[in-house]
Design a protein around this motif. Structure first.
Motif, PDB file in Angstrom:
ATOM      1  N   ASN A   4      17.666   3.976   5.660  1.00 36.31           N
ATOM      2  CA  ASN A   4      17.610   2.661   6.294  1.00 36.31           C
ATOM      3  C   ASN A   4      18.164   2.745   7.711  1.00 36.31           C
ATOM      4  O   ASN A   4      19.181   3.378   7.946  1.00 36.31           O
ATOM      5  N   ILE A   6      19.204   0.307  10.865  1.00 40.41           N
ATOM      6  CA  ILE A   6      19.533  -1.076  11.224  1.00 40.41           C
ATOM      7  C   ILE A   6      19.907  -1.146  12.699  1.00 40.41           C
ATOM      8  O   ILE A   6      20.777  -0.403  13.158  1.00 40.41           O
ATOM      9  N   THR A   8      21.439  -3.506  15.733  1.00 39.99           N
ATOM     10  CA  THR A   8      22.286  -4.669  15.949  1.00 39.99           C
ATOM     11  C   THR A   8      22.651  -4.719  17.429  1.00 39.99           C
ATOM     12  O   THR A   8      22.381  -3.774  18.165  1.00 39.99           O
ATOM     13  N   GLU A 102      15.165 -11.067  11.176  1.00 41.30           N
ATOM     14  CA  GLU A 102      16.392 -10.336  11.166  1.00 41.30           C
ATOM     15  C   GLU A 102      17.227 -10.733   9.980  1.00 41.30           C
ATOM     16  O   GLU A 102      16.980 -11.754   9.338  1.00 41.30           O
ATOM     17  N   ALA A 131      20.058  -6.609  12.239  1.00 41.46           N
ATOM     18  CA  ALA A 131      21.132  -7.412  11.658  1.00 41.46           C
ATOM     19  C   ALA A 131      21.844  -8.133  12.781  1.00 41.46           C
ATOM     20  O   ALA A 131      22.208  -7.523  13.788  1.00 41.46           O
ATOM     21  N   THR A 148      22.373   4.558   5.201  1.00 44.59           N
ATOM     22  CA  THR A 148      22.025   3.616   6.270  1.00 44.59           C
ATOM     23  C   THR A 148      22.671   4.019   7.592  1.00 44.59           C
ATOM     24  O   THR A 148      23.858   4.335   7.647  1.00 44.59           O
ATOM     25  N   VAL A 150      23.367   2.505  11.400  1.00 39.75           N
ATOM     26  CA  VAL A 150      23.415   1.295  12.220  1.00 39.75           C
ATOM     27  C   VAL A 150      23.498   1.730  13.673  1.00 39.75           C
ATOM     28  O   VAL A 150      24.356   2.531  14.045  1.00 39.75           O
TER      29      VAL A 150
END
Length: 173
Positions: A4, A6, A8, A102, A131, A148, A150
């Motif tokens: 994953n 993500i 931000t 989102e 996110a 994940t 980020v």
């Protein structure tokens, strides 16, 4: 392995554009999920259009939308969100990549979204999502997952980000 990815960062840094451009660069993939596009009038954001990958779309939020559900100055069409999110994030449907634009305030207003999000994050299908940076509790729980990555989007790093996303997609999808 990172399943994953993500994104931000602060509003207006280009997160949604990065995500949409990644989808456009990889038309061979079976995408499921949803994107949002700002509605701009007189150089001001007045709302968002919400769309899936099967030609469904509508106004998700707008300053002129009358609704019992509000997010700041925006009226929210929560029925539209529920309809698209529940259909598109169904893990029984075939997909190469889930896209979520989102994870934030509106998604938190629809409790089944959290269950769908967890199912997608736990599935074998990679998730490319945005996110909301201020959703610290949600971001913290997602960001601590070993599967994940980020990435904080900042204007000064925008040039290298498409390559990072493409490399991640190529390895997973």
């Amino acid at each position: 392995m990172t399943s994953n990815f993500i994104l931000t960062g602060p509003p207006g840094t280009g997160k949604s554009v990065l995500l949409s451009n990644a989808v456009d660069r990889h038309p061979h993939l079976r995408w499921r999920g949803f994107t949002s596009v700002s509605i701009i009038e007189n150089n001001e954001r007045v709302g968002w259009v919400f769309k899936d990958f099967n030609s469904s779309e509508g106004t998700l939020a707008h300053v002129d939308l009358e609704s019992d559900v509000q997010m700041g100055r925006y009226g929210i069409n929560l029925d539209l969100f529920a309809s698209i999110a529940d259909t598109e994030l169904d893990p029984t449907q075939p997909a190469d990549v889930y896209v979520i634009d989102e994870i934030g305030l509106i998604s938190a207003m629809h409790p089944p979204f959290g269950v769908s999000l967890e199912a997608c994050l736990d599935s074998k299908t990679p998730v490319l999502a945005i996110a909301r940076e201020k959703s610290t509790e949600m971001l913290a729980s997602i960001g601590t997952r070993p599967d994940t990555k980020v990435l904080r989007v900042e204007a000064m790093k925008l040039e290298s980000m498409p390559d990072q996303i493409d490399e991640w997609l190529t390895e997973r999808a």
